[in-house]
Design a protein around this motif. Sequence first.
Motif, PDB file in Angstrom:
ATOM      1  N   SER A 183      -8.813  12.610   9.331  1.00  0.00           N
ATOM      2  CA  SER A 183      -8.783  11.550   8.251  1.00  0.00           C
ATOM      3  C   SER A 183      -7.947  10.660   8.881  1.00  0.00           C
ATOM      4  O   SER A 183      -7.220  10.624   9.753  1.00  0.00           O
ATOM      5  CB  SER A 183      -8.115  12.370   7.061  1.00  0.00           C
ATOM      6  N   PRO A 184      -8.169   9.192   8.271  1.00  0.00           N
ATOM      7  CA  PRO A 184      -7.515   8.326   8.666  1.00  0.00           C
ATOM      8  C   PRO A 184      -6.193   8.196   8.174  1.00  0.00           C
ATOM      9  O   PRO A 184      -5.913   8.803   7.128  1.00  0.00           O
ATOM     10  CB  PRO A 184      -8.274   6.904   8.089  1.00  0.00           C
ATOM     11  N   HIS A 185      -5.298   7.768   8.949  1.00  0.00           N
ATOM     12  CA  HIS A 185      -3.736   7.880   8.506  1.00  0.00           C
ATOM     13  C   HIS A 185      -3.021   6.631   8.085  1.00  0.00           C
ATOM     14  O   HIS A 185      -1.858   6.461   7.762  1.00  0.00           O
ATOM     15  CB  HIS A 185      -2.901   8.421   9.743  1.00  0.00           C
ATOM     16  N   HIS A 186      -3.905   5.644   7.877  1.00  0.00           N
ATOM     17  CA  HIS A 186      -3.448   4.186   7.327  1.00  0.00           C
ATOM     18  C   HIS A 186      -4.005   4.156   5.836  1.00  0.00           C
ATOM     19  O   HIS A 186      -4.915   3.461   5.638  1.00  0.00           O
ATOM     20  CB  HIS A 186      -3.810   3.141   8.561  1.00  0.00           C
ATOM     21  N   PHE A 187      -3.043   4.136   4.874  1.00  0.00           N
ATOM     22  CA  PHE A 187      -3.290   4.083   3.585  1.00  0.00           C
ATOM     23  C   PHE A 187      -2.437   3.043   3.105  1.00  0.00           C
ATOM     24  O   PHE A 187      -1.333   2.947   3.318  1.00  0.00           O
ATOM     25  CB  PHE A 187      -3.249   5.352   2.756  1.00  0.00           C
ATOM     26  N   LYS A 200      -5.727   3.899  -0.648  1.00  0.00           N
ATOM     27  CA  LYS A 200      -6.991   3.554  -0.022  1.00  0.00           C
ATOM     28  C   LYS A 200      -6.843   3.282   1.565  1.00  0.00           C
ATOM     29  O   LYS A 200      -5.707   2.657   1.863  1.00  0.00           O
ATOM     30  CB  LYS A 200      -7.282   2.069  -0.710  1.00  0.00           C
ATOM     31  N   GLU A 201      -7.868   3.510   2.085  1.00  0.00           N
ATOM     32  CA  GLU A 201      -7.849   3.382   3.708  1.00  0.00           C
ATOM     33  C   GLU A 201      -7.758   1.782   4.089  1.00  0.00           C
ATOM     34  O   GLU A 201      -8.599   0.945   3.350  1.00  0.00           O
ATOM     35  CB  GLU A 201      -9.216   3.895   4.158  1.00  0.00           C
TER      36      GLU A 201
END
Length: 132
Positions: free
Chosen positions: A97-101, A105-106
Amino acid sequence: MKQIRVYDQVFRIEKTVYSLQGIHLPLPVSYRQMAFFVGTLILMVVLNKFPPISWIDFFLVKFVAVPAAVSWFFTRKTLDGKAPHRFIFRWIEHFFSPHHFARYKEIEKPKNNYYQYEGEVACRFATRRDQP
C-alpha cells in the motif's frame, strides 16, 4: 441508539473429528486443523518435485511433521492478536500500500529526497547555570 451484546461466539463450538473410517486418531482434530494439514500436504507434494525439498529423504518429516507443525502453528498461535494467516495477509497488504497519506487520502510522493519547510523554525538552546 443502544447496542445489544451478542454472544454467538460463546456458543459456537468447533467441530472435532475423533476417528477416520473407524481408525481412532491419537488426538482430536478440528476441521480447520485438517484443512491446514491437507493444504500443506498438497503443497509439500508439489514442492517435492523441486530441488531443496526433493533432497530431503525423510518421508515422515516431509509429509507428516511439516504439515502437522504448520497446522498446529496456524490454528494455535497468534501474531499481534490475530491468526497467523490473517496477520501475513495484512502485512503483505500494508507492504504494497502507499505510505504517504494526508487526511486518509493518498498523496504523491515528493520527487526530491529532501524536505523543505516553509515558515519560521524556532528552537531553544539549553544553557548551563554554572557557567560564569
